[in-house]
Design a protein around this motif. Structure first.
Motif, PDB file in Angstrom:
ATOM      1  N   ASP A  11      13.690   9.635  -9.865  1.00 17.70           N
ATOM      2  CA  ASP A  11      12.703  10.655  -9.515  1.00 17.70           C
ATOM      3  C   ASP A  11      11.420   9.911  -9.162  1.00 17.70           C
ATOM      4  O   ASP A  11      10.756   9.353 -10.039  1.00 17.70           O
ATOM      5  N   LEU A  12      11.078   9.861  -7.874  1.00 19.82           N
ATOM      6  CA  LEU A  12       9.924   9.103  -7.391  1.00 19.82           C
ATOM      7  C   LEU A  12       8.779  10.063  -7.105  1.00 19.82           C
ATOM      8  O   LEU A  12       8.920  10.982  -6.298  1.00 19.82           O
ATOM      9  N   ARG A  13       7.625   9.832  -7.723  1.00 15.99           N
ATOM     10  CA  ARG A  13       6.515  10.773  -7.652  1.00 15.99           C
ATOM     11  C   ARG A  13       5.261  10.087  -7.134  1.00 15.99           C
ATOM     12  O   ARG A  13       5.031   8.914  -7.402  1.00 15.99           O
ATOM     13  N   GLU A  14       4.447  10.830  -6.424  1.00 12.38           N
ATOM     14  CA  GLU A  14       3.164  10.316  -5.964  1.00 12.38           C
ATOM     15  C   GLU A  14       2.073  10.786  -6.910  1.00 12.38           C
ATOM     16  O   GLU A  14       1.889  11.977  -7.104  1.00 12.38           O
ATOM     17  N   GLY A  15       1.351   9.859  -7.514  1.00 14.92           N
ATOM     18  CA  GLY A  15       0.246  10.207  -8.385  1.00 14.92           C
ATOM     19  C   GLY A  15       0.436   9.822  -9.832  1.00 14.92           C
ATOM     20  O   GLY A  15      -0.526   9.725 -10.576  1.00 14.92           O
ATOM     21  N   GLY A  16       1.680   9.641 -10.276  1.00 19.18           N
ATOM     22  CA  GLY A  16       1.913   9.105 -11.602  1.00 19.18           C
ATOM     23  C   GLY A  16       1.964  10.097 -12.733  1.00 19.18           C
ATOM     24  O   GLY A  16       2.004   9.712 -13.883  1.00 19.18           O
ATOM     25  N   THR A  17       1.982  11.406 -12.454  1.00 21.96           N
ATOM     26  CA  THR A  17       2.074  12.394 -13.516  1.00 21.96           C
ATOM     27  C   THR A  17       3.258  13.304 -13.262  1.00 21.96           C
ATOM     28  O   THR A  17       3.827  13.344 -12.174  1.00 21.96           O
ATOM     29  N   ASP A  18       3.622  14.090 -14.285  1.00 24.87           N
ATOM     30  CA  ASP A  18       4.750  15.003 -14.153  1.00 24.87           C
ATOM     31  C   ASP A  18       4.498  16.101 -13.127  1.00 24.87           C
ATOM     32  O   ASP A  18       5.434  16.732 -12.647  1.00 24.87           O
ATOM     33  N   GLU A  69       0.821  -1.208   0.000  1.00 24.13           N
ATOM     34  CA  GLU A  69       0.000   0.000   0.000  1.00 24.13           C
ATOM     35  C   GLU A  69       0.854   1.257   0.000  1.00 24.13           C
ATOM     36  O   GLU A  69       0.510   2.259  -0.626  1.00 24.13           O
ATOM     37  N   GLU A  70       1.984   1.223   0.690  1.00 27.74           N
ATOM     38  CA  GLU A  70       2.837   2.401   0.791  1.00 27.74           C
ATOM     39  C   GLU A  70       3.402   2.821  -0.565  1.00 27.74           C
ATOM     40  O   GLU A  70       3.669   3.990  -0.803  1.00 27.74           O
ATOM     41  N   ASN A  71       3.586   1.863  -1.460  1.00 28.77           N
ATOM     42  CA  ASN A  71       4.159   2.155  -2.771  1.00 28.77           C
ATOM     43  C   ASN A  71       3.111   2.249  -3.876  1.00 28.77           C
ATOM     44  O   ASN A  71       3.461   2.469  -5.031  1.00 28.77           O
ATOM     45  N   ALA A  72       1.828   2.104  -3.518  1.00 29.70           N
ATOM     46  CA  ALA A  72       0.775   2.013  -4.526  1.00 29.70           C
ATOM     47  C   ALA A  72       0.634   3.283  -5.353  1.00 29.70           C
ATOM     48  O   ALA A  72       0.220   3.232  -6.508  1.00 29.70           O
ATOM     49  N   GLU A  73       0.981   4.451  -4.784  1.00 30.20           N
ATOM     50  CA  GLU A  73       0.798   5.718  -5.481  1.00 30.20           C
ATOM     51  C   GLU A  73       2.082   6.244  -6.116  1.00 30.20           C
ATOM     52  O   GLU A  73       2.105   7.356  -6.634  1.00 30.20           O
ATOM     53  N   GLY A 130       3.297   1.203  -7.806  1.00 36.35           N
ATOM     54  CA  GLY A 130       1.893   0.995  -8.127  1.00 36.35           C
ATOM     55  C   GLY A 130       1.381   1.812  -9.288  1.00 36.35           C
ATOM     56  O   GLY A 130       0.442   1.409  -9.976  1.00 36.35           O
ATOM     57  N   ARG A 131       1.977   2.989  -9.523  1.00 33.91           N
ATOM     58  CA  ARG A 131       1.561   3.844 -10.632  1.00 33.91           C
ATOM     59  C   ARG A 131       2.395   3.613 -11.891  1.00 33.91           C
ATOM     60  O   ARG A 131       2.258   4.334 -12.870  1.00 33.91           O
TER      61      ARG A 131
END
Length: 278
Positions: A54-61, A29-33, A259-260
């Motif tokens: 470059d690790l991002r939350e949400g999957g967009t630039d 779950e912690e890595n899902a986003e 996850g993304r």
């Protein structure tokens, strides 16, 4: 007894190759986003390779960066087992801020570039993890591994660098008129990799050029019409100083534990600076 078994299993995973334990670490779950944007850059065998995560939350630039807490670490290496990465400090990424002596920052048109690799991050406040490899084997894999303290790590992602090349035309410093096409050519063609041309620069009318052009097959030559990059130039009479940055890009493997999704690109690049006239 259960705690001892769990501890033994974790120790075994650290000693074995990642493939044996990959399923235990990924898809939490912690890595899902998290979306992982992983790249390694080479300007040729005479300069270090730059590995970036470059690790991002949400999957967009435009997503916010992923936070790493406590003992979380982003690990990177080349041709080394996961046991080597966990056990040695040589594999731990430094933050970009700690690499300022080797990789300096330049702000230009809302982007951050890291010289001399022409690397672009789209948000000033985003943290990328980076490491320079002075001695590297272009035939060996580069690895990135997200280590977390409580067995919710993301295992190896990997890529390799594509074959080297040199730009043969145009020549550096050449003046080229936008009334005709740009003839681009390079050595060592024939790979199955993606070829991409980035055109960047400034003009004497105050406008700037920033275009990315996907090329066709890697056949060593491409004709680029001026219309592919001159829309950014405010006046037709402007003279511009442009950098033509040609990249050969190998698409590697980004671990499915992000996850993304994600990407891991091996990028061989060369550039020339030209003068663009009406």
């Amino acid at each position: 007894m259960e705690e001892k078994v769990a501890g033994l299993a974790l120790a075994t995973c650290l000693l074995l190759s990642l493939a044996a334990c990959d399923g235990d670490f990924d898809d939490t779950e912690e890595n899902a986003e998290i979306y992982a944007r992983l790249k390694v850059f080479s300007n040729g065998d005479q300069s270090p390779a730059l590995l970036m995560a470059d690790l991002r939350e949400g999957g967009t630039d435009t997503a916010s960066r992923a936070e790493l807490d406590g003992g979380d670490r982003v690990l990177g290496s080349q041709g080394r087992s996961i046991g080597d990465l966990i056990g040695g400090d040589g594999g731990v990424f430094d933050t970009v801020g700690q690499l300022t002596e080797s990789v300096s920052e330049l702000e230009l048109e809302g982007r951050v570039f890291f010289r001399p690799y022409q690397v672009e991050l789209t948000n000033y406040d985003r943290v990328a993890y980076a490491r320079l490899f002075d001695d590297f084997d272009r035939n060996a894999r580069f690895y990135v591994y997200l280590w977390r303290d409580e067995r919710d790590s993301v295992g190896d992602s990997w890529t390799t660098l594509p074959p080297p090349f040199e730009i043969t035309t145009p020549a550096g410093g050449q003046s080229l008129s936008r009334s005709g096409d740009l003839q681009l050519s390079w050595t060592n063609p024939g790979s199955d990799d993606l070829m991409r041309l980035l055109v960047r620069g400034d003009c004497d009318d105050g406008s700037s050029v920033a275009e990315s052009i996907e090329l066709g097959a890697d056949d060593g030559a491409e004709t680029i019409p001026a219309s592919a990059y001159d829309d950014d130039i405010a006046t037709g009479s402007a003279e511009c100083h442009l950098r033509l940055l040609l990249r050969r890009i190998n698409q590697g493997y980004a671990n499915t534990g992000y996850g993304r999704g994600g990407l891991f690109e091996g990028i061989e690049q060369r550039w020339v600076d030209i003068r663009s006239t009406p």
